[in-house]
Design an enzyme around this catalytic site. Sequence first.
Site, PDB file in Angstrom:
ATOM      1  CG  ASP A 137      -1.661  14.474  12.244  1.00  0.00           C
ATOM      2  OD1 ASP A 137      -2.721  14.609  13.141  1.00  0.00           O
ATOM      3  OD2 ASP A 137      -1.866  14.550  11.095  1.00  0.00           O
TER       4      ASP A 137
ATOM      5  CD  GLU B 158       9.948   1.126   2.302  1.00  0.00           C
ATOM      6  OE1 GLU B 158       9.898  -0.173   2.736  1.00  0.00           O
ATOM      7  OE2 GLU B 158      10.112   1.843   3.107  1.00  0.00           O
ATOM      8  CG  PHE B 159       3.622  -0.142  -2.087  1.00  0.00           C
ATOM      9  CD1 PHE B 159       2.346   0.646  -2.088  1.00  0.00           C
ATOM     10  CD2 PHE B 159       3.270  -1.442  -1.985  1.00  0.00           C
ATOM     11  CE1 PHE B 159       0.803   0.193  -2.141  1.00  0.00           C
ATOM     12  CE2 PHE B 159       2.190  -2.029  -1.596  1.00  0.00           C
ATOM     13  CZ  PHE B 159       0.891  -1.303  -1.868  1.00  0.00           C
ATOM     14  CB  ILE B 160       4.648  -0.165   3.459  1.00  0.00           C
ATOM     15  CG1 ILE B 160       6.128   0.651   3.725  1.00  0.00           C
ATOM     16  CG2 ILE B 160       4.538  -1.124   4.509  1.00  0.00           C
ATOM     17  CD1 ILE B 160       6.244   1.002   5.074  1.00  0.00           C
TER      18      ILE B 160
END
Length: 330
Positions: A234, A127-129
């Site tokens: 991380d 998904e592109f956020i």
Amino acid sequence: MMATTHVGFLSFGSFLPLPSRISFSKRRTFAMAALSDDPIREWILSEGKATHITKICPVGGGCINLASRYGTDAGSFFVKTNRSIGPSMFEGEALGLGAMYETRTIRVPRPFKVGALPTGGSYIIMEFIEFGSSRGNQSVFGKKLAEMHKAGKSGKGFGFDVDNTIGSGILPHICHLVMVFQGVQDKHRLGYQLKLALDQYGDSTIYQRGHRLMKNLAPLFEGVNVEPCLLHGDLWSGNISSDKNGEPVILDPACYYGHNEAEFGMSWCAGFGGSFYNSYFEVMPKQPGFEKRRDLYMLYHYLNHYNLFGSGYRSSALSIIDDYLRMLKV
């Protein structure tokens, strides 16, 4: 990272719910897909529900992989590629993102597809956020992270289904599933990094003192209830952001199930403030001796940085070890 490489092992339907649990032990049952000349484009124009790709733009911010935004008539996709590392690195990332996504707590990019590139290397589609202009509200972030830790419980113990990578993608993040917490902390985490320091630099001082510390950690956990919960693994400033609505977003994980306090191991370069911790501990109450254990979890990351980037991090790691040896009088 696990060395097994095969194509299209992990394919999440574009707009379908993710499986409640994805197990690497079952991955051999996935059908092997033939490599196309452009598997990224092929997936976007089929399972991605797009009919055409309108633009491909590079996205900055990373130093390990090439990142791009694929604009389509079905929305945008975020794609990372690596020309030298096989799919196992992205498989681990996708499993971690999927596990965090399933908690329905803090926002993470939803993973869709991992595969091999025909000329070598691998890719992940997710998904592109659209990120906002800041990292968002620290208080909200602390609450959401604690909710993820509370929701993401493991029925198998500590560790993760697969080893993954942390930092440059060169060193594995050892995540063998075991039932005993102390065994993970000793053998598979601190012990692994100490052995790397010995093998790479001949650093017998850190190796010997570190092992002396590992044998005497029990007093730090007296009266503490340590339950395995899902960790990002991380969590430094570069992996924390917010979406355009100001909601916190975390990305690029090295997930495993561990003690929730271990999530703060990168706090020396994460910028957690007082409002973050106050909100976090309202959901996940602080346990006795938290302050005494905080540097212990930083030690793993200082050792990892030492092994990745060299001697600039040695003094910090050795100082933590020596401080604990004095505190524990061993």
